[in-house]
Design a protein around this motif. Structure first.
Motif, short mmCIF file in Angstrom:
data_model
loop_
_atom_site.label_atom_id
_atom_site.label_comp_id
_atom_site.label_asym_id
_atom_site.label_seq_id
_atom_site.Cartn_x
_atom_site.Cartn_y
_atom_site.Cartn_z
N LEU A 18 0.83 -1.22 0.00
CA LEU A 18 0.00 0.00 0.00
C LEU A 18 0.85 1.26 0.00
CD1 LEU A 18 -2.78 -0.86 2.60
CD2 LEU A 18 -3.01 -0.75 0.12
N PHE A 19 2.00 1.19 0.64
CA PHE A 19 2.84 2.37 0.75
C PHE A 19 3.72 2.57 -0.47
CE2 PHE A 19 1.83 1.17 5.11
CZ PHE A 19 1.24 2.35 5.52
N GLU A 20 3.69 1.64 -1.41
CA GLU A 20 4.45 1.79 -2.65
C GLU A 20 3.66 2.54 -3.72
OE1 GLU A 20 5.33 -2.18 -3.82
OE2 GLU A 20 6.60 -2.56 -2.09
N SER A 21 2.35 2.37 -3.73
CA SER A 21 1.54 2.85 -4.86
C SER A 21 1.10 4.32 -4.74
CB SER A 21 0.33 1.96 -5.05
OG SER A 21 -0.44 1.91 -3.87
N TYR A 22 1.02 4.85 -3.56
CA TYR A 22 0.63 6.25 -3.39
C TYR A 22 1.06 6.72 -2.01
CZ TYR A 22 -3.36 3.78 -1.44
OH TYR A 22 -4.14 2.90 -0.76
N GLN A 23 0.86 7.98 -1.74
CA GLN A 23 1.36 8.55 -0.49
C GLN A 23 0.35 8.42 0.64
OE1 GLN A 23 2.77 12.46 -1.28
NE2 GLN A 23 4.52 11.74 -2.42
N LEU A 24 0.03 7.22 0.97
CA LEU A 24 -0.89 6.95 2.07
C LEU A 24 -0.32 7.46 3.39
CD1 LEU A 24 -3.52 5.53 3.01
CD2 LEU A 24 -2.16 3.46 3.28
N LYS A 25 0.98 7.43 3.51
CA LYS A 25 1.63 7.86 4.75
C LYS A 25 1.22 9.27 5.15
CE LYS A 25 5.75 5.29 3.63
NZ LYS A 25 7.17 5.37 3.33
N ARG A 26 1.07 10.14 4.18
CA ARG A 26 0.74 11.54 4.47
C ARG A 26 -0.66 11.67 5.07
NH1 ARG A 26 0.86 15.99 -0.14
NH2 ARG A 26 2.04 14.31 -1.05
N ASP A 27 -1.60 10.88 4.60
CA ASP A 27 -2.98 10.96 5.06
C ASP A 27 -3.32 9.97 6.16
OD1 ASP A 27 -3.53 12.95 3.15
OD2 ASP A 27 -3.90 11.43 1.62
N PHE A 28 -2.39 9.10 6.46
CA PHE A 28 -2.66 7.98 7.35
C PHE A 28 -3.20 8.41 8.72
CE2 PHE A 28 -1.41 4.68 10.37
CZ PHE A 28 -2.07 3.61 9.79
N ALA A 29 -2.65 9.43 9.30
CA ALA A 29 -3.05 9.86 10.64
C ALA A 29 -4.50 10.34 10.69
CB ALA A 29 -2.12 10.97 11.14
N ASN A 30 -5.05 10.71 9.54
CA ASN A 30 -6.42 11.24 9.49
C ASN A 30 -7.46 10.21 9.08
OD1 ASN A 30 -5.49 13.86 10.15
ND2 ASN A 30 -4.85 14.12 8.03
N LEU A 31 -7.04 9.00 8.73
CA LEU A 31 -7.98 7.97 8.28
C LEU A 31 -8.73 7.35 9.45
CD1 LEU A 31 -5.81 5.98 5.71
CD2 LEU A 31 -7.66 7.56 5.20
#
Length: 81
Positions: free
Chosen positions: A47-60
Motif C-alpha cells: 500500500l505504501f508503494e503505490s501512493y502517499q498513504l503515509k501523508r494521510d494515514f493519521a487522518n484515516l
C-alpha cells in the motif's frame, strides 16, 4: 509469511492511529464490522508503494482504511488472473 507481515502491519496501524482499533485480522482475514477481506496473497506493505498513504494515514478512520485495502486487494487479485 504474508500472514505475519499483515498482522504486524495492522497492529502497527492500530498503535499509530487509534481510529483504526476496530480493524481486526485473524488468519489473514481482515475484518471491519460485518465485512471481511481475505488477504491470503496480498501484502499490506505494498500500500505504501503505490501512493502517499503515509501523508494521510493519521487522518484515516477504520472504514476509510478498510475501503482502501479492499480496493487495492481486489485490483491485485484481478491483475493476477
Amino acid at each position: 509469511m504474508i500472514n505475519k507481515i499483515n498482522e504486524t502491519i495492522i497492529d502497527s496501524f492500530k498503535q499509530y492511529n487509534p481510529n483504526l482499533t476496530m480493524l481486526d485480522i485473524n488468519n489473514n482475514i481482515l475484518s471491519y464490522q460485518n465485512h471481511a477481506i481475505n488477504l491470503e496473497e496480498f501484502n499490506l506493505a505494498t500500500l505504501f508503494e503505490s501512493y502517499q498513504l503515509k501523508r494521510d494515514f493519521a487522518n484515516l478512520n477504520a472504514a476509510e482504511l478498510f475501503e482502501i485495502i479492499q480496493i487495492n486487494s481486489a485490483i491485485y487479485n484481478s491483475n493476477k488472473e
